[in-house]
Structures are given as C-alpha cells and as structure tokens.
Design a protein around this motif. Structure first.
Motif, short mmCIF file in Angstrom:
data_model
loop_
_atom_site.label_atom_id
_atom_site.label_comp_id
_atom_site.label_asym_id
_atom_site.label_seq_id
_atom_site.Cartn_x
_atom_site.Cartn_y
_atom_site.Cartn_z
N UNK A 118 0.81 -1.21 0.00
CA UNK A 118 0.00 0.00 0.00
C UNK A 118 0.84 1.26 0.00
N UNK A 119 1.91 1.25 0.79
CA UNK A 119 2.81 2.41 0.80
C UNK A 119 3.48 2.61 -0.55
N UNK A 120 3.94 1.51 -1.16
CA UNK A 120 4.57 1.62 -2.46
C UNK A 120 3.59 2.11 -3.53
N UNK A 121 2.34 1.71 -3.42
CA UNK A 121 1.35 2.17 -4.40
C UNK A 121 1.13 3.67 -4.27
N UNK A 169 12.62 8.24 -6.24
CA UNK A 169 13.43 7.37 -5.39
C UNK A 169 12.84 5.96 -5.30
N UNK A 170 11.53 5.88 -5.20
CA UNK A 170 10.86 4.57 -5.14
C UNK A 170 11.05 3.83 -6.46
N UNK A 171 10.96 4.53 -7.58
CA UNK A 171 11.17 3.90 -8.89
C UNK A 171 12.59 3.34 -9.00
N UNK A 172 13.55 4.10 -8.49
CA UNK A 172 14.94 3.65 -8.54
C UNK A 172 15.13 2.40 -7.68
N UNK A 173 14.58 2.42 -6.47
CA UNK A 173 14.72 1.28 -5.56
C UNK A 173 14.04 0.03 -6.14
N UNK A 174 12.88 0.23 -6.75
CA UNK A 174 12.20 -0.92 -7.37
C UNK A 174 13.02 -1.49 -8.49
N UNK A 175 13.62 -0.62 -9.29
CA UNK A 175 14.46 -1.09 -10.40
C UNK A 175 15.67 -1.86 -9.91
N UNK A 176 16.31 -1.36 -8.85
CA UNK A 176 17.47 -2.06 -8.28
C UNK A 176 17.06 -3.41 -7.72
N UNK A 177 15.93 -3.43 -7.03
CA UNK A 177 15.44 -4.69 -6.46
C UNK A 177 15.10 -5.70 -7.54
N UNK A 178 14.51 -5.23 -8.64
CA UNK A 178 14.16 -6.14 -9.73
C UNK A 178 15.40 -6.71 -10.38
N UNK A 179 16.43 -5.88 -10.56
CA UNK A 179 17.67 -6.35 -11.16
C UNK A 179 18.33 -7.40 -10.27
#
Length: 83
Positions: A56-59, A66-76
């Motif tokens: 819910x927080x991420x949504x 910053x959230x987009x960057x962290x999600x991208x790093x996590x996905x990689x």
C-alpha cells in the motif's frame, strides 16, 4: 443386436467419463476453496499484514523517483538471483 450392444458400451463409457469429470470438478473446487482460506489466513497474519501495508505504501509513492529507482534495483537483483 450388435448395434444395441455397442450403444450400451458407449453409454457406459460416457457415464463413467461424466462421473469422473464431476469428481474432478468437485476436487478442483475444494482445492480452490482451500487456497482461498489459506490466502485469507496469510493476509490476517503478521507477515501478510506487513506485506499488504508495504504494498500500500509503495502504491501511494509509485510515482516518486526514489521509489522507482529502488524498485528497479530490487528487480535487477532478483533477476540476477534467478539466473
């Protein structure tokens, strides 16, 4: 006479297949119900609530850079672990 015998055999096979299909459908519905109950139980547990709250927080912050960057790093990193 021979045709009647063949028709009876085919009818018997059809009845058996129908009964087997109905049993499989009942088993499928039972598995789906059980999976639903397990999902409800998980969502009500502490890890499930934590996961739901985090999602819910991420949504809410999904457009934040910053959230987009962290999600991208996590996905990689997740993809690297798979490979």
């Amino acid at each position: 006479m021979l045709i009647d015998l063949l028709i009876k055999k085919d009818k018997l096979k059809l009845q058996q297949c129908t009964a087997r299909f109905e049993q499989q459908q009942q088993l499928r519905y039972a598995y789906l119900w059980l999976a639903g109950q397990r999902c409800k139980q998980f969502i009500g547990s502490a890890p499930g609530l934590t996961l739901s709250f985090s999602a819910g927080l991420l949504m809410q912050l999904r457009h934040n850079a910053m959230v987009k960057t962290m999600r991208g790093i996590g996905a990689v990193q997740w993809l690297r672990r798979l490979l």
